[in-house]
Write an enzyme that holds these catalytic residues in place. Sequence first.
Site, short mmCIF file in Angstrom:
data_model
loop_
_atom_site.label_atom_id
_atom_site.label_comp_id
_atom_site.label_asym_id
_atom_site.label_seq_id
_atom_site.Cartn_x
_atom_site.Cartn_y
_atom_site.Cartn_z
N ASN A 189 -12.72 -0.43 -5.64
CA ASN A 189 -12.28 -0.71 -6.80
C ASN A 189 -13.29 -1.73 -7.54
OD1 ASN A 189 -11.01 -2.14 -9.62
ND2 ASN A 189 -9.77 -3.29 -7.66
N GLU B 219 -0.70 -16.03 -9.64
CA GLU B 219 0.25 -15.28 -11.44
C GLU B 219 1.51 -16.16 -10.80
OE1 GLU B 219 -1.12 -11.47 -10.36
OE2 GLU B 219 -2.97 -12.35 -11.55
N CYS C 70 -6.73 -5.27 -8.13
CA CYS C 70 -5.79 -5.12 -6.29
C CYS C 70 -5.97 -5.98 -5.70
CB CYS C 70 -8.21 -4.09 -6.14
SG CYS C 70 -8.83 -5.30 -5.93
N HIS C 71 -6.10 -7.13 -5.80
CA HIS C 71 -5.81 -8.10 -5.38
C HIS C 71 -3.71 -8.33 -5.52
CE1 HIS C 71 -5.35 -9.55 -9.81
NE2 HIS C 71 -4.58 -10.83 -9.52
N TYR D 166 0.99 -1.50 0.22
CA TYR D 166 -0.40 -0.18 0.13
C TYR D 166 1.25 0.84 0.23
CZ TYR D 166 -3.71 -2.98 1.29
OH TYR D 166 -5.12 -3.70 0.53
#
Length: 159
Positions: free
Chosen positions: A116, A151, A124-125, A93
Amino acid sequence: MSEAATRVVEVPRLGRLVVEVVDGRLWSVGFTDGPADDAGESAVADAVAAWLHAYAQRPCDPPDVPLAERGTPFQREVWAALREIPSGTTWTYAQLAERVGRPQGAQAVGAANGANPWGILVPCHRVIGSDGGLVGYAGGLQRKRWLLAHEGAISGMLF
């Protein structure tokens, strides 16, 4: 009168998502356990639904679809920065706050991140706590963990 379309997408290992399009622009993508049905015609909704299925198989870039004009100017700035986080990486953040020119604004960035409306598509993850912890995700931390492992951003067992 506005035109709207909805697609309900069952994504293996992630669950049920609802894709909403209003006037040819993506209004939202979000997880749901409640009732929802496909409605209306929309190439944008179809493209996002197809992408979600492809993404569940192998991470890939989201489609270039028009997003609805939503949120405050600050939220839009944060959401644009989220799209800059490469797949397979995470930002804290604090890093996101720095990116949008508010180095002391991690909490405000966190609030914008949480608002979001385009989950997964606007990633946003990929934002984590300063200690590396998986904090806050509207879809639940188990889904966040799966998305990041999928990912290649974190190691871990995919559920």
